[in-house]
Design a protein around this motif. Structure first.
Motif, PDB file in Angstrom:
ATOM      1  N   LEU A   5       7.316  17.707  32.093  1.00 11.41           N
ATOM      2  CA  LEU A   5       7.437  19.118  31.714  1.00 11.41           C
ATOM      3  C   LEU A   5       8.349  20.240  32.143  1.00 11.41           C
ATOM      4  CD1 LEU A   5       3.491  19.747  31.166  1.00 11.41           C
ATOM      5  CD2 LEU A   5       5.290  19.312  29.425  1.00 11.41           C
ATOM      6  N   ILE A   6       8.293  20.086  33.587  1.00 13.17           N
ATOM      7  CA  ILE A   6       9.201  20.954  34.539  1.00 13.17           C
ATOM      8  C   ILE A   6      10.846  20.676  33.874  1.00 13.17           C
ATOM      9  CG2 ILE A   6      10.309  21.465  36.637  1.00 13.17           C
ATOM     10  CD1 ILE A   6       7.431  21.074  37.641  1.00 13.17           C
ATOM     11  N   TRP A 144      -2.523  19.506  37.659  1.00 14.57           N
ATOM     12  CA  TRP A 144      -2.605  21.005  37.274  1.00 14.57           C
ATOM     13  C   TRP A 144      -1.020  21.269  37.612  1.00 14.57           C
ATOM     14  CZ3 TRP A 144      -5.720  18.878  40.802  1.00 14.57           C
ATOM     15  CH2 TRP A 144      -5.454  19.388  42.306  1.00 14.57           C
ATOM     16  N   ILE A 145      -0.695  22.579  36.936  1.00 13.28           N
ATOM     17  CA  ILE A 145       0.227  23.503  37.503  1.00 13.28           C
ATOM     18  C   ILE A 145      -0.010  24.678  37.726  1.00 13.28           C
ATOM     19  CG2 ILE A 145       2.683  24.291  36.715  1.00 13.28           C
ATOM     20  CD1 ILE A 145       2.842  21.769  34.675  1.00 13.28           C
ATOM     21  N   GLN A 146       0.492  25.189  38.946  1.00 14.63           N
ATOM     22  CA  GLN A 146       0.048  26.613  39.378  1.00 14.63           C
ATOM     23  C   GLN A 146       1.570  27.440  39.379  1.00 14.63           C
ATOM     24  OE1 GLN A 146      -2.946  27.028  42.122  1.00 14.63           O
ATOM     25  NE2 GLN A 146      -2.833  29.014  42.248  1.00 14.63           N
ATOM     26  N   GLU A 150       4.694  34.457  34.327  1.00 17.69           N
ATOM     27  CA  GLU A 150       6.122  34.309  33.633  1.00 17.69           C
ATOM     28  C   GLU A 150       6.492  32.732  33.500  1.00 17.69           C
ATOM     29  OE1 GLU A 150       9.261  36.346  35.290  1.00 17.69           O
ATOM     30  OE2 GLU A 150      10.802  35.354  34.196  1.00 17.69           O
ATOM     31  N   LEU A 151       6.412  31.881  34.795  1.00 16.40           N
ATOM     32  CA  LEU A 151       6.679  30.451  34.686  1.00 16.40           C
ATOM     33  C   LEU A 151       5.740  29.671  33.706  1.00 16.40           C
ATOM     34  CD1 LEU A 151       7.953  30.167  38.232  1.00 16.40           C
ATOM     35  CD2 LEU A 151       9.321  29.989  36.356  1.00 16.40           C
ATOM     36  N   ILE A 152       4.441  30.090  34.009  1.00 23.49           N
ATOM     37  CA  ILE A 152       3.307  29.430  33.269  1.00 23.49           C
ATOM     38  C   ILE A 152       3.628  29.539  31.663  1.00 23.49           C
ATOM     39  CG2 ILE A 152       0.823  29.518  32.537  1.00 23.49           C
ATOM     40  CD1 ILE A 152       1.488  27.838  35.276  1.00 23.49           C
ATOM     41  N   ASN A 153       4.081  30.586  31.156  1.00 21.79           N
ATOM     42  CA  ASN A 153       4.116  30.791  29.848  1.00 21.79           C
ATOM     43  C   ASN A 153       5.269  29.966  29.472  1.00 21.79           C
ATOM     44  OD1 ASN A 153       2.255  32.838  29.260  1.00 21.79           O
ATOM     45  ND2 ASN A 153       3.282  34.470  29.859  1.00 21.79           N
ATOM     46  N   ARG A 154       6.214  29.530  30.193  1.00 19.76           N
ATOM     47  CA  ARG A 154       7.449  28.689  29.431  1.00 19.76           C
ATOM     48  C   ARG A 154       6.699  27.511  29.159  1.00 19.76           C
ATOM     49  NH1 ARG A 154      12.391  30.089  31.929  1.00 19.76           N
ATOM     50  NH2 ARG A 154      13.327  27.793  30.942  1.00 19.76           N
ATOM     51  N   PHE A 155       5.629  26.953  30.119  1.00 19.51           N
ATOM     52  CA  PHE A 155       5.048  25.646  29.862  1.00 19.51           C
ATOM     53  C   PHE A 155       4.019  25.977  28.400  1.00 19.51           C
ATOM     54  CE2 PHE A 155       5.475  25.256  34.493  1.00 19.51           C
ATOM     55  CZ  PHE A 155       6.238  24.248  34.517  1.00 19.51           C
ATOM     56  N   VAL A 156       3.163  26.947  28.745  1.00 22.23           N
ATOM     57  CA  VAL A 156       2.034  27.249  27.532  1.00 22.23           C
ATOM     58  C   VAL A 156       2.873  27.363  26.164  1.00 22.23           C
ATOM     59  CG1 VAL A 156       0.224  28.899  26.728  1.00 22.23           C
ATOM     60  CG2 VAL A 156       0.374  28.138  29.234  1.00 22.23           C
TER      61      VAL A 156
END
Ligand SMILES: Cc1ncc(COP(=O)(O)O)c(C=O)c1O
Length: 291
Positions: A5-6, A144-146, A150-156
């Motif tokens: 995902l990254i 999990w990803i923490q 801002e970064l989390i929203n890229r995944f979500v």
């Protein structure tokens, strides 16, 4: 999946990323799937060498640095607090993401592990990865990803996660109830007790039967990273060891530049101490045949 995902969300084919030398071999495979260009950063004793990172930063602009900071795979090393601080400063100065793969963090056999990188996520460009594979069951395929919002929203907001309502909602709900009933804590405590005995068994067997090999006793995680006696090639040894029915991973598998040929990685978590001794004895027999 986290690494995939990254790469999907933060890189394009041909981009440069930095990896530790040596590093997790399936990480290398996933980065190859995304056609990334890998630049190795040397490690020594307490993990990633900051001088090596600084030197590479004068030449390259990486999208991210992939690091396994605690009980590294394959070396078992843990990045020192001083180097952690320096790494975070450099990531801010040079604007690259630190991808900290911390799957072994909870498997600490002597004392407390350092704070997870996730604790610093508000401070900047940090993505911390965890997994239930090593502490509950690998077949769950859940982790999990923490990171900061801002970064989390890229995944979500990525198509894949949005379309599936998350990564693995059914399994996540089951694991959630294990967490709520403290089943995970109990399991981790049990694993630590069992693995402590196995690590001690492996260490004793190595010292008794293979006094010539060099390694540092790991304080957590899964692995012993063994430096072979002079002139022994790990891949040739692996071939020889097949006849003695003992397996290990040769060092070159963990290198993005074909290095580490005089190292092998041994895992001690699957076997009881007496079986580990049998394995070490077989390794000794394989080594004796090489000379
Ligand atoms: C550093 C590292 N990251 C990730 C994994 C795999 O985790 P998962 O089973 O969640 O894909 C491993 C397992 O060997 C590992 O050593």
């Amino acid at each position: 999946m986290g690494l995939h995902l990254i790469c999907t969300n933060f890189t394009h084919p041909g981009d440069i990323i930095f990896v530790e030398e040596p590093t997790y071999f399936f990480g290398l495979r996933i980065f190859a799937d995304h056609d990334l260009r890998l630049i190795p950063i040397n490690t020594y004793e307490n993990g990633l060498l900051i001088e090596s990172l600084e030197e590479k930063l004068t030449e390259f602009r990486p999208k991210f640095l992939y690091v396994i900071p605690t009980y590294q795979n394959p070396t078992g090393q843990t990045l020192s607090p001083e180097r952690r601080k320096q790494l975070l400063n450099l990531s801010r100065q040079h604007d690259f993401i630190v991808v900290a793969d911390e799957v072994y963090h909870f498997l600490s056999y002597s004392g407390q592990p350092p704070k997870p990188f996730a604790a610093e996520t508000e401070a900047g460009n940090i993505i911390s990865l965890g997994s239930f594979s090593k502490i509950l069951a690998p077949g769950l395929r859940l982790g999990w990803i923490q990171a900061n919002a801002e970064l989390i929203n890229r995944f979500v907001n990525s198509g894949l996660l949005d379309s599936g309502g998350g990564m693995n909602p059914f399994t996540s709900a089951i694991v959630c109830s294990v967490l709520e009933t403290e089943g995970l804590d109990q399991n981790i405590n049990k694993l630590i007790t069992v693995y402590r005995a196995r690590i001690a068994g492996m260490d004793a067997a190595l010292r008794m039967h293979l006094p010539g090999v060099e390694y540092t006793l790991p304080k957590g995680g899964y692995f012993f990273w063994i430096h072979l006696p002079d002139g022994i090639n790990a891949s040739e040894l692996q071939h020889r060891a097949e006849a003695f029915k003992v397996g290990f991973r040769p060092g070159a598998l963990f290198s993005c530049q074909g290095g580490m040929q005089d190292y092998i990685r041994l895992s001690y978590v699957f076997y009881e101490p007496d079986e580990l001794e049998q394995g070490v004895l077989r390794l000794k027999q394989s080594l004796d045949k090489m000379e």
